[in-house]
Structures are given as structure tokens and as C-alpha cells.
Design a protein around this motif. Structure first.
Motif, PDB file in Angstrom:
ATOM      1  N   HIS A 133       1.060  10.717  -4.365  1.00 50.19           N
ATOM      2  CA  HIS A 133       0.901  11.976  -3.635  1.00 50.19           C
ATOM      3  C   HIS A 133      -0.555  12.193  -3.222  1.00 50.19           C
ATOM      4  O   HIS A 133      -0.849  12.497  -2.056  1.00 50.19           O
ATOM      5  N   ARG A 134      -1.478  12.042  -4.157  1.00 48.94           N
ATOM      6  CA  ARG A 134      -2.883  12.296  -3.854  1.00 48.94           C
ATOM      7  C   ARG A 134      -3.426  11.350  -2.773  1.00 48.94           C
ATOM      8  O   ARG A 134      -4.097  11.807  -1.830  1.00 48.94           O
ATOM      9  N   ALA A 181       4.280  13.866 -17.950  1.00 47.33           N
ATOM     10  CA  ALA A 181       3.263  12.813 -17.890  1.00 47.33           C
ATOM     11  C   ALA A 181       3.573  11.819 -16.772  1.00 47.33           C
ATOM     12  O   ALA A 181       2.670  11.376 -16.040  1.00 47.33           O
ATOM     13  N   GLU A 182       4.846  11.457 -16.632  1.00 48.14           N
ATOM     14  CA  GLU A 182       5.233  10.526 -15.570  1.00 48.14           C
ATOM     15  C   GLU A 182       5.050  11.157 -14.199  1.00 48.14           C
ATOM     16  O   GLU A 182       4.589  10.502 -13.249  1.00 48.14           O
ATOM     17  N   ILE A 183       5.380  12.417 -14.063  1.00 50.79           N
ATOM     18  CA  ILE A 183       5.180  13.104 -12.784  1.00 50.79           C
ATOM     19  C   ILE A 183       3.695  13.147 -12.435  1.00 50.79           C
ATOM     20  O   ILE A 183       3.302  12.907 -11.281  1.00 50.79           O
ATOM     21  N   ALA A 184       2.859  13.434 -13.437  1.00 52.16           N
ATOM     22  CA  ALA A 184       1.411  13.464 -13.196  1.00 52.16           C
ATOM     23  C   ALA A 184       0.899  12.087 -12.777  1.00 52.16           C
ATOM     24  O   ALA A 184       0.033  11.973 -11.900  1.00 52.16           O
ATOM     25  N   ARG A 185       1.441  11.030 -13.386  1.00 55.61           N
ATOM     26  CA  ARG A 185       1.033   9.674 -13.016  1.00 55.61           C
ATOM     27  C   ARG A 185       1.385   9.373 -11.561  1.00 55.61           C
ATOM     28  O   ARG A 185       0.574   8.832 -10.803  1.00 55.61           O
ATOM     29  N   ARG A 186       2.579   9.748 -11.172  1.00 56.05           N
ATOM     30  CA  ARG A 186       2.999   9.499  -9.795  1.00 56.05           C
ATOM     31  C   ARG A 186       2.191  10.347  -8.811  1.00 56.05           C
ATOM     32  O   ARG A 186       1.881   9.895  -7.693  1.00 56.05           O
ATOM     33  N   ARG A 187       1.856  11.555  -9.208  1.00 55.43           N
ATOM     34  CA  ARG A 187       1.049  12.416  -8.333  1.00 55.43           C
ATOM     35  C   ARG A 187      -0.290  11.745  -8.014  1.00 55.43           C
ATOM     36  O   ARG A 187      -0.733  11.751  -6.866  1.00 55.43           O
ATOM     37  N   ASP A 230       7.656  13.436  -3.826  1.00 56.24           N
ATOM     38  CA  ASP A 230       7.827  14.018  -2.500  1.00 56.24           C
ATOM     39  C   ASP A 230       6.471  14.440  -1.947  1.00 56.24           C
ATOM     40  O   ASP A 230       5.863  15.393  -2.445  1.00 56.24           O
ATOM     41  N   ALA A 231       6.016  13.730  -0.934  1.00 54.80           N
ATOM     42  CA  ALA A 231       4.698  13.999  -0.351  1.00 54.80           C
ATOM     43  C   ALA A 231       4.657  15.298   0.436  1.00 54.80           C
ATOM     44  O   ALA A 231       3.578  15.713   0.872  1.00 54.80           O
ATOM     45  N   ASN A 232       5.801  15.943   0.617  1.00 57.08           N
ATOM     46  CA  ASN A 232       5.824  17.213   1.352  1.00 57.08           C
ATOM     47  C   ASN A 232       6.108  18.392   0.425  1.00 57.08           C
ATOM     48  O   ASN A 232       6.606  19.429   0.856  1.00 57.08           O
ATOM     49  N   ARG A 233       5.778  18.237  -0.863  1.00 58.82           N
ATOM     50  CA  ARG A 233       5.898  19.319  -1.831  1.00 58.82           C
ATOM     51  C   ARG A 233       4.520  19.638  -2.396  1.00 58.82           C
ATOM     52  O   ARG A 233       3.657  18.760  -2.473  1.00 58.82           O
ATOM     53  N   PRO A 234       4.292  20.876  -2.818  1.00 63.64           N
ATOM     54  CA  PRO A 234       2.998  21.213  -3.418  1.00 63.64           C
ATOM     55  C   PRO A 234       2.752  20.378  -4.668  1.00 63.64           C
ATOM     56  O   PRO A 234       3.684  20.098  -5.429  1.00 63.64           O
ATOM     57  N   PRO A 235       1.512  19.976  -4.907  1.00 64.90           N
ATOM     58  CA  PRO A 235       1.235  19.149  -6.081  1.00 64.90           C
ATOM     59  C   PRO A 235       1.524  19.845  -7.407  1.00 64.90           C
ATOM     60  O   PRO A 235       1.731  19.176  -8.424  1.00 64.90           O
ATOM     61  N   ASP A 236       1.569  21.179  -7.396  1.00 66.95           N
ATOM     62  CA  ASP A 236       1.905  21.889  -8.630  1.00 66.95           C
ATOM     63  C   ASP A 236       3.404  22.081  -8.806  1.00 66.95           C
ATOM     64  O   ASP A 236       3.857  22.653  -9.808  1.00 66.95           O
ATOM     65  N   ASN A 238       0.839  -1.196   0.000  1.00 66.68           N
ATOM     66  CA  ASN A 238       0.000   0.000   0.000  1.00 66.68           C
ATOM     67  C   ASN A 238       0.873   1.244   0.000  1.00 66.68           C
ATOM     68  O   ASN A 238       1.920   1.295   0.650  1.00 66.68           O
ATOM     69  N   ALA A 239       0.418   2.276  -0.703  1.00 61.86           N
ATOM     70  CA  ALA A 239       1.178   3.519  -0.773  1.00 61.86           C
ATOM     71  C   ALA A 239       1.195   4.251   0.556  1.00 61.86           C
ATOM     72  O   ALA A 239       2.141   4.974   0.853  1.00 61.86           O
ATOM     73  N   VAL A 240       0.149   4.050   1.348  1.00 62.62           N
ATOM     74  CA  VAL A 240      -0.012   4.802   2.595  1.00 62.62           C
ATOM     75  C   VAL A 240      -0.443   3.852   3.698  1.00 62.62           C
ATOM     76  O   VAL A 240      -1.293   2.975   3.481  1.00 62.62           O
ATOM     77  N   THR A 241       0.126   4.024   4.871  1.00 61.60           N
ATOM     78  CA  THR A 241      -0.303   3.306   6.073  1.00 61.60           C
ATOM     79  C   THR A 241      -0.969   4.297   7.012  1.00 61.60           C
ATOM     80  O   THR A 241      -0.414   5.362   7.283  1.00 61.60           O
TER      81      THR A 241
END
Length: 262
Positions: free
Chosen positions: A118-119, A108-114, A70-76, A2-5
């Protein structure tokens, strides 16, 4: 994996752990440089360092490594520290300015990972903050971080041991900032409030005292609890025992402010 616990607790404090994960999907790992595969910029052993210090806390932990996204960076991808060296939403270099990728990920790859990583992390964090605030009338987000103590690409000299961030007081009730700073001052470690690290996107995005969500970041120099700040980045139980005493006092200080927050 899982991506998140999420470990849901009954207390008003939520421990966010965005950078302790070491999971890198195979397709992403294949594009990392040999240096990148060492995952050197991980917030090593943060779950172990905080384990049991606050039994009723909620924990939201990213299992994916910060090199994935990086989950601690703005999504933009906007910079958190204009005019200073930093790393991005998907970092292209490490904390010593060495390239991480054989081929840099494109938009495109960054958006996929987001969307994949991240989301979901921030959806989980928001849900837990809302739940905790519903239980207590307020929530305190404590963002758990650590970093190597000497990184010339990011800052001059040696970082203080404990780096408290509230975006210059904007993200939490002043009593929280004061209580954490006082607990740090009473211990054997150097500390600073709103120094080089005044709080990342998590702290700044969620810290809304007027909405009864208070956020504070703790960036810890890894020299305080690792055997050495180099591979294999081994945890030092002896060093960590002293640091855990100070962190327990930090949580005690935060708890002493609950009457001001309700």
C-alpha cells in the motif's frame, strides 16, 4: 515482480489503476480459499481497456491484487461508506460476502502488507502527481475502476454503466465533473454522478482543487466490456471498442477544462 508500475508521461493527467493487478505472493495465496484464488473482484483488463487512449498520460498501476491489500482504502482501515456494506483494507470477504481466507490475516500481517504494498503504491502516485503539477501548474488524477454490474451485497439492482465519483463535487473543479458527465451522457451508456460510488480513498485523499490537484473516479460496470462477468472474465474487443470511444470523449472533455485549471 515489482509492486507498482509507473509509466511517466508528459501530460497533466495521471491514470491511477489500483485494482487491476493479479499478483499474489505465494505465502499469501496459500491462505486464500479456493474461491478467493479466483480473484473475482479484480478490475479486469483495465490496462488494456485504457491502452493508447491518452498517449501522454502518466500511469501508476498496482500489480498486486486487491485481496493482498486494497490500494483504494485508507491506510487506517476506516470505512469509506458508513452504514453500507463494503470491504476493508485487507478484505476478509469478497463482493458476494464469501470468506476469502482459510485463516484471517491479523493486525501484524495487515501492517506488513501495508508497508510492502500500500505505501509504495501511494508514494509513487504522490510523486507522479507532484511531478505533473510541477510541469503544468496542475494535475488531474483519473482513478480507473471497474466492477461487476450486479452485486446485491454492495448495492441493490443493477449498477449504471458509468459511475462518476467526485465526493459530491469536493475533489475537482466543477468543470471537470461537468465535462465527464456530458461526455458520458452523449454516449450509449447509462451513467450517474456521485451515486453508490462517489470516489474511494484515492479520489478523496488526493483531490485538492485548492492545491491544484483535481481527482475524479470512474467506476465502470464490467458488463460493458467483458464477454461475461464470470470466469475467465474474458475481454470483449467488440464491446470494448464502443466503450473506448466514450472514454476517449471523456478525456477530450477533461482536456477542454485545462484553461480553467491553470
Amino acid at each position: 515482480m515489482n509492486a507498482v508500475t509507473v509509466i511517466a508521461g508528459d501530460g497533466p493527467i495521471v491514470l491511477a489503476q489500483p485494482h487491476s493487478g493479479t499478483f499474489v505472493p505465494q505465502d499469501i495465496a496459500a491462505n486464500l480459499t479456493a474461491r478467493g484464488r479466483k480473484l473475482a473482484d479484480t478490475d479486469w483488463h483495465i490496462p488494456q481497456l485504457y491502452d493508447g487512449l491518452l498517449p501522454d498520460a502518466t500511469i501508476v498501476r498496482a500489480e498486486f491484487n486487491r485481496y493482498v491489500i486494497d490500494a483504494n482504502r485508507p491506510p487506517d482501515g476506516a470505512t469509506l461508506y458508513p452504514g453500507q456494506n463494503t470491504t476493508g483494507l485487507v478484505p476478509m470477504v469478497d463482493f458476494e460476502n464469501h470468506p476469502l481466507w482459510l485463516e484471517e490475516p491479523g493486525d501484524a500481517e495487515i501492517a506488513r502488507r501495508r508497508e510492502a504494498f500500500h505505501r509504495p503504491y501511494h508514494a509513487a502516485l504522490q510523486a507522479e502527481l507532484d511531478r505533473v503539477r510541477g510541469l503544468h501548474g496542475f494535475a488531474v488524477l483519473y482513478d480507473c475502476h471497474s466492477i461487476q454490474s450486479c452485486l446485491p451485497f454492495l448495492f441493490e439492482g443493477r449498477l449504471p454503466d458509468l459511475n462518476i465519483g467526485t465526493d459530491n463535487g469536493a475533489t475537482c473543479h466543477p468543470a471537470i465533473e461537468a465535462a465527464v458527465a456530458n461526455a458520458c451522457a452523449d454516449g450509449p451508456y447509462s451513467h450517474v454522478v456521485n451515486g453508490r460510488f462517489r470516489g474511494g480513498w484515492t479520489t478523496r485523499h488526493y483531490g485538492r482543487p485548492d492545491c491544484k490537484i483535481h481527482a475524479i473516479q470512474m467506476e465502470i460496470a464490467q458488463s460493458t466490456y467483458l464477454e461475461a462477468e464470470e470466469p475467465p472474465f474474458a475481454y470483449s474487443p467488440d464491446k470494448a471498442a464502443s466503450l473506448r470511444d466514450t472514454l476517449a470523449a471523456v478525456f477530450g472533455g477533461i482536456q477542454s477544462t485545462f484553461g480553467d485549471l491553470a
